[in-house]
Design a protein around this motif. Structure first.
Motif, short mmCIF file in Angstrom:
data_model
loop_
_atom_site.label_atom_id
_atom_site.label_comp_id
_atom_site.label_asym_id
_atom_site.label_seq_id
_atom_site.Cartn_x
_atom_site.Cartn_y
_atom_site.Cartn_z
N LEU A 39 0.83 -1.21 0.00
CA LEU A 39 0.00 0.00 0.00
C LEU A 39 0.86 1.26 0.00
CD1 LEU A 39 -2.86 -0.98 2.44
CD2 LEU A 39 -3.09 -0.42 0.03
N LEU A 40 1.93 1.24 0.78
CA LEU A 40 2.83 2.40 0.79
C LEU A 40 3.50 2.60 -0.57
CD1 LEU A 40 4.51 2.01 4.29
CD2 LEU A 40 2.92 3.79 3.56
N LEU A 41 3.89 1.52 -1.21
CA LEU A 41 4.49 1.62 -2.55
C LEU A 41 3.49 2.15 -3.56
CD1 LEU A 41 7.01 1.11 -4.27
CD2 LEU A 41 6.13 -1.20 -4.68
N ALA A 42 2.25 1.68 -3.50
CA ALA A 42 1.21 2.18 -4.41
C ALA A 42 0.96 3.67 -4.15
CB ALA A 42 -0.07 1.38 -4.24
N VAL A 71 -4.96 -2.75 -7.04
CA VAL A 71 -3.88 -3.11 -6.11
C VAL A 71 -4.23 -2.65 -4.70
CG1 VAL A 71 -1.48 -2.59 -5.50
CG2 VAL A 71 -2.06 -3.17 -7.85
N VAL A 72 -4.70 -1.42 -4.58
CA VAL A 72 -5.07 -0.90 -3.25
C VAL A 72 -6.22 -1.70 -2.67
CG1 VAL A 72 -6.05 1.11 -2.06
CG2 VAL A 72 -4.16 1.41 -3.67
N GLY A 73 -7.23 -2.00 -3.47
CA GLY A 73 -8.37 -2.77 -2.98
C GLY A 73 -7.98 -4.17 -2.53
N ALA A 74 -7.13 -4.83 -3.30
CA ALA A 74 -6.70 -6.18 -2.94
C ALA A 74 -5.91 -6.18 -1.64
CB ALA A 74 -5.87 -6.78 -4.06
N ASN A 75 -5.05 -5.19 -1.47
CA ASN A 75 -4.26 -5.13 -0.24
C ASN A 75 -5.11 -4.73 0.96
OD1 ASN A 75 -1.43 -5.82 -0.89
ND2 ASN A 75 -1.75 -4.24 -2.43
N LEU A 76 -6.09 -3.88 0.75
CA LEU A 76 -7.00 -3.56 1.86
C LEU A 76 -7.83 -4.79 2.24
CD1 LEU A 76 -8.28 0.03 1.00
CD2 LEU A 76 -6.80 -0.67 2.88
#
Length: 75
Positions: A9-12, A45-50
């Protein structure tokens, strides 16, 4: 492993921070399609990691094996 999801998430977020000033300069249709698809991928990507952080899905296979080996070592 929550710290992997947090790092992703930080990388995104960093990629969004770097790319945000370039968005308004997209003038051609091809540029707009590129940035639109880039944003859609970023949101995926953000949704999958959340979802991983909120434990709505199983962690990736690589992380599941590590959890199993830790559980075996504890018993």
């Amino acid at each position: 492993m929550k710290h992997y999801a947090i790092l992703r998430l930080l990388l995104a977020g960093f990629f969004l921070y770097v790319a945000w000033p370039v968005f308004p300069y997209a003038q051609s249709t091809l540029e707009q399609i590129f940035w639109g698809s880039w944003l859609m991928f970023l949101f995926l990507v953000v949704g999958a990691n959340l979802a991983t952080l909120l434990q709505m899905t199983k962690p990736p296979v690589m992380e599941q094996e590590e959890l199993r080996s830790r559980q075996v070592d504890m018993h």
